[in-house]
Design an enzyme around this catalytic site. Sequence first.
Site, mmCIF file in Angstrom:
data_model
loop_
_atom_site.group_PDB
_atom_site.id
_atom_site.type_symbol
_atom_site.label_atom_id
_atom_site.label_comp_id
_atom_site.label_asym_id
_atom_site.label_seq_id
_atom_site.Cartn_x
_atom_site.Cartn_y
_atom_site.Cartn_z
ATOM 1 N N HIS A 48 0.839 -1.205 0.000
ATOM 2 C CA HIS A 48 0.000 0.000 0.000
ATOM 3 C C HIS A 48 0.872 1.253 0.000
ATOM 4 C CE1 HIS A 48 -3.493 2.515 1.379
ATOM 5 N NE2 HIS A 48 -2.523 3.193 1.965
ATOM 6 N N GLU A 49 1.898 1.272 0.845
ATOM 7 C CA GLU A 49 2.764 2.448 0.933
ATOM 8 C C GLU A 49 3.613 2.617 -0.324
ATOM 9 O OE1 GLU A 49 1.998 4.408 3.110
ATOM 10 O OE2 GLU A 49 0.913 3.086 4.466
ATOM 11 N N HIS A 78 1.557 4.176 -2.957
ATOM 12 C CA HIS A 78 1.476 5.632 -2.806
ATOM 13 C C HIS A 78 2.642 6.307 -3.523
ATOM 14 C CE1 HIS A 78 -1.944 6.565 -0.358
ATOM 15 N NE2 HIS A 78 -1.568 5.846 0.681
ATOM 16 N N GLU A 123 -6.350 6.729 -1.130
ATOM 17 C CA GLU A 123 -6.285 5.534 -0.295
ATOM 18 C C GLU A 123 -6.887 4.333 -1.032
ATOM 19 O OE1 GLU A 123 -4.603 5.205 2.539
ATOM 20 O OE2 GLU A 123 -4.035 7.287 2.129
#
Length: 291
Positions: free
Chosen positions: A146-147, A150, A223
């Site tokens: 997820h990071e 980003h 997100e």
Amino acid sequence: MTRILLFLGTNLAVMLVLSISMSVLGVGRFLTPYGLDIGQLLAFSAIIGFTGALISLFTSKWMAKMTTRAHVIDPNAPRNGQEAWLVQTVHQLADRAGIGHPEVAIYEGAPNAFATGAFKNDALVAVSTGLLQSMNEEEVMAVLGHEVAHIQNGDMVTLTLIQGVVNTFVIFFARLVGYFVDRVVLKNERGLGMGYYLTSIVCEIIFGILASIIVAWFSRQREYRADAGSAKLLGSRTPMVNALARLGNLEPGNLPQAFDSSGITGGQGLMSLLASHPPIEDRIRALQQGR
């Protein structure tokens, strides 16, 4: 709600300090004998609006390390097996994402994680000790994905640009209203009076809060994209769904205010329009539906 108020206060404080400083230095003389010079006012507003946002972007890694007291792992000399696994996993995910290897850090705190940095090839991914202790390896990998997503999506830069644009219009319209009140309501005809300055400051605060709704909306959308990005990097939606479900049953750790919107979860507040993250259940539903 306290975190939201602190975030808004920090952003508004930067703009106010820059506004006052530039006025004292004589920058932004946009009043002419014929009224406001709209072009000069817009340029003045853009300088203030983007300067604060860019300062935040380029100092984000340093600020993150300082405020969380994160330990950056030396990729060539990890202290233990867990650190070695974290670095290896983040680097593998970065290779799949086609970006440079981010710095990897661990900080003491309740479950959370974040990514920050001005450039895709020079970013930072940090996870808390609480997250490492409460999740299995597959779930931690999903959070790391997820990071990394980003960073791959350029979310830090995009969020900074959006913040700069909304800051510009906040300052611009605050001064337009201030000029109207000073000249039309208070009938001041000698330069810019106290009515202009007081009205501009009040409007800057009010418009800043309204503009934050736009920034928060984008933050929530990113997100969803990062969740989907993690699923793509791992080749399955299940690990991210499980990680979110686990987070939903935990008390998320508070990040320093400047990085609240960068975390894996947080920023809910009492007002959903100002929340930096969507509800966990909505994120799980979006993943399960392939959105």
